[in-house]
Design a protein around this motif. Structure first.
Motif, PDB file in Angstrom:
ATOM      1  N   ALA A  71       0.333 -43.334  -0.203  1.00 38.56           N
ATOM      2  CA  ALA A  71      -0.310 -42.764   0.981  1.00 38.56           C
ATOM      3  C   ALA A  71      -1.098 -41.510   0.630  1.00 38.56           C
ATOM      4  O   ALA A  71      -2.116 -41.203   1.248  1.00 38.56           O
ATOM      5  CB  ALA A  71       0.749 -42.445   2.038  1.00 38.56           C
ATOM      6  N   TYR A  72      -0.605 -40.770  -0.379  1.00 39.12           N
ATOM      7  CA  TYR A  72      -1.260 -39.526  -0.759  1.00 39.12           C
ATOM      8  C   TYR A  72      -1.624 -39.535  -2.240  1.00 39.12           C
ATOM      9  O   TYR A  72      -0.913 -40.120  -3.063  1.00 39.12           O
ATOM     10  CB  TYR A  72      -0.339 -38.331  -0.489  1.00 39.12           C
ATOM     11  N   ARG A  73      -2.707 -38.861  -2.546  1.00 43.07           N
ATOM     12  CA  ARG A  73      -3.067 -38.653  -3.947  1.00 43.07           C
ATOM     13  C   ARG A  73      -2.352 -37.398  -4.447  1.00 43.07           C
ATOM     14  O   ARG A  73      -2.091 -36.471  -3.668  1.00 43.07           O
ATOM     15  CB  ARG A  73      -4.578 -38.471  -4.082  1.00 43.07           C
ATOM     16  N   PRO A  74      -2.015 -37.323  -5.731  1.00 41.56           N
ATOM     17  CA  PRO A  74      -1.292 -36.151  -6.245  1.00 41.56           C
ATOM     18  C   PRO A  74      -2.194 -34.912  -6.251  1.00 41.56           C
ATOM     19  O   PRO A  74      -3.392 -34.998  -6.536  1.00 41.56           O
ATOM     20  CB  PRO A  74      -0.928 -36.572  -7.668  1.00 41.56           C
ATOM     21  N   ARG A  75      -1.586 -33.779  -5.933  1.00 43.58           N
ATOM     22  CA  ARG A  75      -2.315 -32.500  -5.917  1.00 43.58           C
ATOM     23  C   ARG A  75      -1.680 -31.552  -6.931  1.00 43.58           C
ATOM     24  O   ARG A  75      -0.462 -31.372  -6.945  1.00 43.58           O
ATOM     25  CB  ARG A  75      -2.280 -31.867  -4.528  1.00 43.58           C
ATOM     26  N   LEU A  76      -2.521 -30.938  -7.740  1.00 43.52           N
ATOM     27  CA  LEU A  76      -2.044 -30.019  -8.771  1.00 43.52           C
ATOM     28  C   LEU A  76      -2.743 -28.680  -8.627  1.00 43.52           C
ATOM     29  O   LEU A  76      -3.967 -28.612  -8.469  1.00 43.52           O
ATOM     30  CB  LEU A  76      -2.327 -30.604 -10.161  1.00 43.52           C
ATOM     31  N   HIS A  77      -1.947 -27.616  -8.688  1.00 47.30           N
ATOM     32  CA  HIS A  77      -2.500 -26.258  -8.703  1.00 47.30           C
ATOM     33  C   HIS A  77      -2.095 -25.590 -10.008  1.00 47.30           C
ATOM     34  O   HIS A  77      -0.900 -25.523 -10.332  1.00 47.30           O
ATOM     35  CB  HIS A  77      -1.987 -25.445  -7.511  1.00 47.30           C
ATOM     36  N   ILE A  78      -3.082 -25.133 -10.768  1.00 45.20           N
ATOM     37  CA  ILE A  78      -2.830 -24.472 -12.048  1.00 45.20           C
ATOM     38  C   ILE A  78      -2.906 -22.970 -11.817  1.00 45.20           C
ATOM     39  O   ILE A  78      -3.954 -22.446 -11.422  1.00 45.20           O
ATOM     40  CB  ILE A  78      -3.838 -24.941 -13.111  1.00 45.20           C
ATOM     41  N   SER A  79      -1.795 -22.292 -12.046  1.00 46.99           N
ATOM     42  CA  SER A  79      -1.679 -20.891 -11.632  1.00 46.99           C
ATOM     43  C   SER A  79      -1.842 -19.922 -12.797  1.00 46.99           C
ATOM     44  O   SER A  79      -1.321 -20.143 -13.884  1.00 46.99           O
ATOM     45  CB  SER A  79      -0.324 -20.661 -10.959  1.00 46.99           C
ATOM     46  N   THR A  80      -2.540 -18.839 -12.538  1.00 49.67           N
ATOM     47  CA  THR A  80      -2.815 -17.741 -13.481  1.00 49.67           C
ATOM     48  C   THR A  80      -3.502 -18.213 -14.757  1.00 49.67           C
ATOM     49  O   THR A  80      -3.009 -18.015 -15.859  1.00 49.67           O
ATOM     50  CB  THR A  80      -1.537 -16.935 -13.830  1.00 49.67           C
ATOM     51  N   ILE A  81      -4.668 -18.827 -14.584  1.00 49.27           N
ATOM     52  CA  ILE A  81      -5.455 -19.169 -15.765  1.00 49.27           C
ATOM     53  C   ILE A  81      -6.060 -17.889 -16.335  1.00 49.27           C
ATOM     54  O   ILE A  81      -6.262 -16.901 -15.618  1.00 49.27           O
ATOM     55  CB  ILE A  81      -6.548 -20.216 -15.469  1.00 49.27           C
TER      56      ILE A  81
END
Length: 440
Positions: free
Chosen positions: A233-243
């Protein structure tokens, strides 16, 4: 208390009042007055009026990454002191990392943070992805999501196990969860204390190569693409923190163009300092990811300007003095950042990065990537606001600091850009230097 902000400058693109002066009145936590600046005639005794001709108001700021060390490490920070520091920094909402003792990994842990309501600052729990943030075994993420966790991360620890990272991304598809990862190959960084480059060579200390970040970003983006199918139902979401690297900015920009649901943030101090600041072995500059050289810092600023980088965070990491007043290689990583985000942004604002654009990175963008409602700056709306003065100087010292900790390279310096108050959930915090509201 009914507050009237007289002739305040409004900063909110979607508002018809954007760029204009308005009389903004808040009664019982609701915006009841929004009129042309100087036009509202208040009745005697009804309002606490503040002359805001030189001040600005925006929707309340949101910090995506902070650690309040509570429970377990309250000598460094607790929920109350952290919330006070957040308010003084202009933040009405803060996402808290799970790196406490115990780790935030059960429904009761999440509820403990959510029950803190005696402040205009709302605390949002980010729950651990793996048990005890060790990277081996997934937590009960569906239960944690239902209990109120807004996202999932191992916080200061990267998800080093590729199989666990893959499973976590797959799991998120079941409930549209957001996975936040710190981009670090901990084995490449194992003995490092600062950015690997000319400065670390000159100082004779072990470096943390930009490669350690780039490899992890590339791995995570490949895994995200691998599970980016249409069977759920949903596509995966990724947040990359403190690049912190040029390579990370380039990789994420390409991934976005390719349609992956990836977002990222940068810590304010990464935009302001470079690795040359560590020449004197001052442990207050020791952070992870480390301060990089000029090429990387300029790439981060360019990434902010072109929209590759979605948000700016405080990465608030309090430490007691014993954790910093020691040999450089033994000192803990991290700085307190909540109260210095705005002065840093003010110093960066200019031709390529307007203050308005930078404010959006700490107000609109964090809520958008979390899928949260954005507060309205309109008559009848519940007030969730930050009041600030871009050009007012102040000194960051023990008098003005609200954190229990003092680990900041900016401690003891005079800064420009001052937060004057926040208003949220029918509560207020006003700076003590703000001339006290006059009752009319």
């Amino acid at each position: 208390m009914n507050i009237l902000l007289k002739s305040v400058n409004v900063l909110r693109k979607t508002s018809p009042w954007h760029g204009k002066k308005a009389d903004l009145g808040i009664k019982n936590g609701i915006i009841t007055v929004l009129e042309e600046g100087g036009s509202f005639q208040e009745e005697a005794g009804e309002w606490d009026t503040i002359d805001c001709a030189d001040y600005y108001v925006s929707i309340g700021w949101f910090d995506l990454r902070a650690n309040f060390c509570d429970p377990g490490l309250e000598h460094k920070e607790d929920l109350e002191s952290g919330a006070q520091a957040a308010a003084a920094g202009g933040f009405t909402e803060v996402a808290l990392l799970p790196n406490t003792q115990p780790v935030i990994q059960t429904k009761n842990d999440v509820r403990y943070l959510k029950q803190f309501t005696d402040s205009p600052v709302v605390l949002h729990p980010v729950a651990a992805v793996t048990k005890d943030v060790k990277g081996d075994e997934l937590t009960e993420m569906i239960d944690l999501n239902q209990a109120g966790a807004i996202a999932f991360s191992d916080g200061d620890h990267p998800l080093w196990n590729t199989q666990v990272m893959l499973k976590a991304l797959q799991y998120m598809r079941k409930f549209n969860g957001l996975l936040i990862n710190k981009p670090e190959d901990k084995y490449l960084n194992a003995f490092g204390t600062m950015h690997e480059g000319l400065q670390s060579t000159m100082m004779g200390v072990s470096g943390m190569p930009a490669l350690a970040e780039a490899m992890m970003v590339e791995r995570d983006l490949k895994l995200l693409a691998y599970v980016n199918d249409l069977w759920f139902a949903y596509r995966p979401r990724l947040h990359i923190s403190t690049i912190s690297t040029l390579e990370a900015v380039n990789l994420i920009r390409v991934a976005k163009k390719n349609g992956l649901l990836v977002t990222c943030d940068v810590a304010a101090h990464q935009l302001f300092f470079e690795d040359t600041a560590l020449a004197g072995f001052d442990t207050n500059y020791k952070v992870n990811p480390p301060l990089r050289d000029r090429n990387h810092r300029e790439a981060l600023l360019a990434g902010l300007a072109n929209g590759t980088i979605d948000a700016i965070v405080s990465s608030h990491s309090p430490h007691d003095e014993e954790s910093k007043k020691c040999e450089f290689d033994l000192a803990e990583f991290g700085v307190i950042g909540l109260q210095t985000v705005f002065p840093i942004l003010k110093s960066l604002s200019g031709k390529n990065l307007s203050l308005e654009h930078l404010i959006e990175k700490i107000s609109i963008a964090p809520r958008q990537l979390l899928g949260m409602a954005i507060p309205e700056l309109a008559k009848g709306a519940t007030a969730n606001l930050t009041l600030f003065s871009p050009d007012e100087p102040w000194k960051f010292d023990r008098t003005s600091n609200f954190s229990k900790s003092v680990n900041s390279p900016l401690f003891g310096t005079e800064l420009t850009g001052k937060v004057l108050g926040v208003m949220n959930r029918k509560q207020y915090w006003m700076h003590h230097d703000l001339h006290q509201p006059q009752t009319h």
